[in-house]
Every structure is written in structure tokens, then in C-alpha cells.
Write a protein that holds these residues in place. Structure first.
Motif, PDB file in Angstrom:
ATOM      1  N   LYS A 212      20.288  28.803 117.095  1.00  0.00           N
ATOM      2  CA  LYS A 212      20.681  27.634 117.894  1.00  0.00           C
ATOM      3  C   LYS A 212      19.751  26.441 117.691  1.00  0.00           C
ATOM      4  N   VAL A 213      19.470  26.156 116.445  1.00  0.00           N
ATOM      5  CA  VAL A 213      18.689  24.955 116.151  1.00  0.00           C
ATOM      6  C   VAL A 213      19.653  23.945 115.540  1.00  0.00           C
ATOM      7  N   SER A 214      19.692  22.770 116.122  1.00  0.00           N
ATOM      8  CA  SER A 214      20.720  21.797 115.752  1.00  0.00           C
ATOM      9  C   SER A 214      20.243  20.798 114.701  1.00  0.00           C
ATOM     10  N   THR A 216      20.504  17.029 113.681  1.00  0.00           N
ATOM     11  CA  THR A 216      20.832  15.879 114.522  1.00  0.00           C
ATOM     12  C   THR A 216      21.219  14.643 113.706  1.00  0.00           C
ATOM     13  N   TYR A 227      26.397  22.294 116.444  1.00  0.00           N
ATOM     14  CA  TYR A 227      26.088  21.976 117.830  1.00  0.00           C
ATOM     15  C   TYR A 227      26.261  20.507 118.179  1.00  0.00           C
ATOM     16  N   ASP A 228      26.091  19.655 117.195  1.00  0.00           N
ATOM     17  CA  ASP A 228      26.118  18.228 117.507  1.00  0.00           C
ATOM     18  C   ASP A 228      27.092  17.476 116.604  1.00  0.00           C
TER      19      ASP A 228
END
Ligand code: SF4
Ligand code: SF4
Ligand code: SF4
Lengths: 320, 128
Positions: A212-214, A216, A227-228
Motif C-alpha cells: 500500500k505505497v502509492s 503520487t 491508490y491515487d
């Protein structure tokens, strides 16, 4: 020798461009090594005007055996169901498509437009476009839900915007060399060999997805784009990270989100402003979950993954 | 009327930072930034927790407000993002589970904030 005719409807020619980029086998190899006789193709055919018309008419009458009919682009029905907005050799293309499909042993739809309408069929669909046997998720399309070609197979759908050259050439070779019986199709008539796994299968960012590292920003080397930035890799059926583009990369590897171009709904959310390259959320939770995952499970998984994430997951591990 | 929050750091604000910490937020280390944030809340800072951005459009509007701020405009960042020093709501949302949180660095990686954060803090740009 298998005769192949390739026509274009409401299209940008992107699938032709992709096909011409094929390597191993290349478009030329299809002719020289695999016995495919290209009767005519919009970018390759030498004939013009009445000469093309004569070829097409002979295919329909049976004077020329039509083994494979390839269609790229939507079937255009506007205005008022006449199809006059897309005329070819003196008639609406939609009429040629119906007659050629009935005459062919195999019908292959290439690209999203021909499979389910793609971008031209996005609301409000001004050209009244549809795919050969689907309009988005709905079965039917220009040829009707019950259509089968002479071989007994329905339209073989090779989606993509555009389709990868290897997806096209490998299916054409299979059909031309009498191995169509080996093909199994999914509910959207896509060859399972390519469309059972996900774009995410083989993505270099899977570790970041898990922890869960996005990402950006576009092109960032660390993080996952889900996630983004709206990556649809976990719910899109494609082999884009197994069969690489230009043999060495993919969108997600390069830091660009998967747009889900092999799925019938593409382009998602009808391209409404703010929906492209942006994960759609409701109160901070993604609207589109990875396939088979529910919201409760997703929240639990996130908490566990964040708690377990190793320090390296926060670093740029892809050092040039 | 011009939005006061978007005006760059005034001379008085700059001086206040210098008097208290010897530097401004743009130059501050991790620990000093944490102190600055905690001090502001101890001094009674109220942030704009509501309305929560329900849709991406609303989320995007907050990002648009944050984007032009400089690293020195810490107070404004906290106000616009609805920053809190505790978890929020029934579900106890907090940085620890937020997609932008780097748990080891204890840092908010959302480019528009780019600030240190403790795991039990939260802001309305939280997403999972
Ligand atoms: S970038 Fe996309 S395909 Fe890759 S791991 Fe993340 S969600 Fe999956
Ligand atoms: S990565 Fe996604 S959008 Fe790109 S070609 Fe593959 S399926 Fe299509
Ligand atoms: S976006 Fe808000 S909730 Fe998420 S890590 Fe940053 S400060 Fe915390």
C-alpha cells in the motif's frame, strides 16, 4: 493459404499501426511463413476504387474464398440507422460488414471499437456506433448475439486501444494454420490465452501494491498507481505485463496507469472530467476494488499491509 | 475579496516563527516541524475538518487550494486539509492507514502537504 480481408469502420487506424509494428512474426512473416494471403488491407492494399469493390464482392459471392475477415473500428449506424456516415465502395460499410461476416470462415474484431464500440460509442455516441457483437457489455452489436461465422465460432474479439501486435498476429496465425480449435474464448469472446490474467500480473509495482505505497505523480519509480492515479491493473484482463510492449515495457512499468482498455466499458466513466488518471473514491475508499475484493476486506488488508510494510517499500528501488 | 489564506507568509508571521524557533517551516527539520504543528494546536488552531470531500471533484478542489502554498505556509496547509492531532470519526480514520502515509518515515507523502505526521493524526484528504 488462408485468404484474409481487413476493413476499417469508425476507427483511428491505431490497430493497423500496431499490427504493422509486429515482430516475430511480423506482418510480412504472416505472408511468407504462415501462408496468409492478404486480399486487401487499407494501409497495405495496392488496389483502389472499383478494384477493391471487385475483391469484396467476390468474397461475398464465394468466387474468392474468404477465410478470415478482420474488422477494425466501429460499425456506424448514423444517421437514423442507415450507416450513411460511413460509406465504402458505394454503400454503407455496415452492409458490407454483414455480408462479409456471413461469407467468412472466421470473423476477427480487432481493437475496442470493433469489439464493443470503444471511444466512438462513448455517450452520447453521436455516430450510433457499436461493435461487431457487443455494445459495451451488452451482447448483440451489429451482427446480433446469435451470430456465428461459417467455422461455428462467434466473432473472435481482440480488444485493446490499440491491441498489442502479438495478440493480433498470434490469433491470426492460429486461425490460418488450422489451430482455431485450440482457442477458448471468455464470456466477452476474448481468447483466454491472453485475457485470463490481469494487467497487474507481472507488474513491477506489485510489491508496492501489496504494501500500500502509492505513486503520487506520473513516471515515479516507487509506489503503485492504483491508490491515487486510477490504475485499473487489478481489474483489467490483459497480458500487458506478461507480453511487453515493444518487447521491453508496459504502461505501469513506465509509471502510467492502466486505463482498462481491454474491458468493454472502456473508456470508463464516459471520460467525465476528473475521472481519467484519478482513482475514483467515495469518502476516501476506492469505488472500483481489485477484482474479487470487497470493501471490508480491502480496509482490513490495508491496515495489515501498512502495519507490515518494510522500510524499503518507501524508497525508490528502481535505481537507474 | 482576496482569500487571506493564499497570501504568502507576512513579515509578522515570519518574525513570529523566527522568535519562537529560530527559523521558518521551510527550513525546519522533521522534529521542529512536528513541534510547530503541535504548538499551533496547543495555541488553539481550528482547522476546516468539514465538509469532508466525498467525491474526487471535491478532493481535487482542496488540492487546488493547497497547491499554490509555499512550504512556509504551514498554518494554511493545516487549516485547508482539516488536520487533526487525533483519529477522526466512527471508523477512527488516521494517517497510519492512509494511502499517502509513509509509515517508516512517519511522513505524509501527499505532494500538496508533504509534512511529517504521527500515525494517530488525520486530515480530510485521507484515503485508503
Ligand atoms: S501499478 Fe497498477 S498494475 Fe501495477 S501493481 Fe499497481 S495497480 Fe497493479
Ligand atoms: S496497460 Fe491497460 S490501458 Fe494499457 S494497453 Fe494494457 S490493458 Fe490497455
Ligand atoms: S493525507 Fe492526511 S490522513 Fe493521509 S497521511 Fe497525509 S495527513 Fe495523514
Amino acid at each position: 493459404m488462408a485468404n484474409l480481408l481487413w476493413l476499417q469502420g469508425g476507427a483511428c487506424s491505431g490497430n493497423t499501426m500496431s499490427f504493422l509494428n509486429a515482430e516475430e512474426p511480423s506482418a510480412c512473416d504472416l505472408v511468407t511463413d504462415f501462408g496468409i494471403n492478404v486480399l486487401w488491407q487499407p494501409s497495405l492494399g495496392l488496389e483502389l476504387g472499383d478494384e477493391v469493390k471487385a475483391i469484396v464482392e467476390k468474397c461475398i459471392s464465394g468466387e474468392i474464398k474468404l477465410d478470415i475477415f478482420v474488422f477494425e473500428g466501429t460499425v456506424i449506424n448514423a444517421p437514423n440507422g442507415t450507416g450513411e456516415w460511413n460509406r465504402f465502395c458505394g454503400r454503407p460499410m455496415k452492409d458490407w460488414v454483414k455480408e462479409l461476416s456471413a461469407a467468412a470462415d472466421f470473423v476477427v474484431a480487432i481493437g475496442d471499437c470493433a469489439t464493443w464500440g470503444g471511444i466512438p460509442a462513448t455517450a452520447p455516441n453521436p455516430s450510433d456506433s457499436e461493435g461487431l457483437q457487443f455494445l459495451k457489455r451488452e451482447k448483440g452489436g451489429a451482427l446480433g448475439a446469435g451470430f456465428t461465422a461459417k467455422s461455428g465460432l462467434p466473432v473472435i474479439n481482440i480488444p485493446g486501444c490499440p491491441a498489442h501486435p502479438d495478440w493480433v498476429t498470434q490469433i491470426l496465425v492460429a486461425v490460418a494454420t488450422g489451430r482455431a480449435g485450440d482457442l477458448t474464448l471468455d464470456e466477452f469472446q476474448r481468447p483466454r490465452t491472453f485475457f485470463s490474467s490481469f494487467t497487474q500480473t507481472g507488474c513491477t509495482r506489485n510489491m508496492h501494491f501489496a504494501y500500500k505505497v502509492s505513486t503520487t505523480a506520473f513516471g515515479q519509480r516507487k509506489g503503485c498507481l492504483f491508490y491515487d492515479l486510477g490504475c485499473r491493473g487489478p481489474m483489467t484482463h490483459s497480458p500487458c505485463n506478461r507480453i511487453l510492449w515493444n518487447r521491453h515495457s508496459s504502461k505501469t512499468r513506465a509509471g502510467m496507469p492502466c486505463l482498462g482498455c481491454t474491458e468493454p466499458e472502456f473508456p470508463f466513466y464516459d471520460l467525465a472530467p476528473g475521472t481519467v488518471f484519478k482513482t475514483q473514491t467515495m469518502m476516501g475508499v476506492p469505488k472500483d476494488m481489485p477484482e474479487g475484493v470487497d470493501k471490508k476486506g480491502y480496509i482490513k488488508l490495508t491496515a495489515a499491509a501498512k502495519g507490515a510494510a518494510p522500510a524499503w517499500a518507501e524508497e525508490d528501488i528502481f535505481v537507474v | 475579496m482576496a482569500d487571506k489564506r493564499k497570501e504568502p507568509l507576512s513579515e509578522a508571521q515570519r518574525q513570529a516563527y523566527l522568535d519562537r524557533y529560530g527559523l521558518t517551516p521551510a527550513e525546519a527539520s522533521y522534529d521542529i516541524l512536528i513541534r510547530m504543528i503541535e504548538d499551533m494546536f496547543a495555541d488553539g488552531l481550528k482547522t476546516e475538518v468539514e465538509p469532508l470531500p466525498e467525491t474526487d471533484r471535491e478532493f481535487g478542489r482542496l488540492l487546488d487550494e493547497l497547491r499554490p502554498l509555499s512550504a512556509d505556509q504551514l498554518r494554511e496547509k493545516l487549516i485547508i486539509s482539516g488536520w487533526l492531532l487525533e483519529p477522526y470519526g466512527e471508523e477512527q480514520m488516521r494517517c497510519q492507514e492512509c494511502m499517502y502515509y509513509l509509515v517508516h518515515k512517519r511522513w505524509c507523502d501527499l505532494p500538496e502537504l508533504d509534512l511529517p505526521a504521527k500515525p494517530d493524526w488525520w486530515c480530510r484528504l485521507w484515503r485508503i
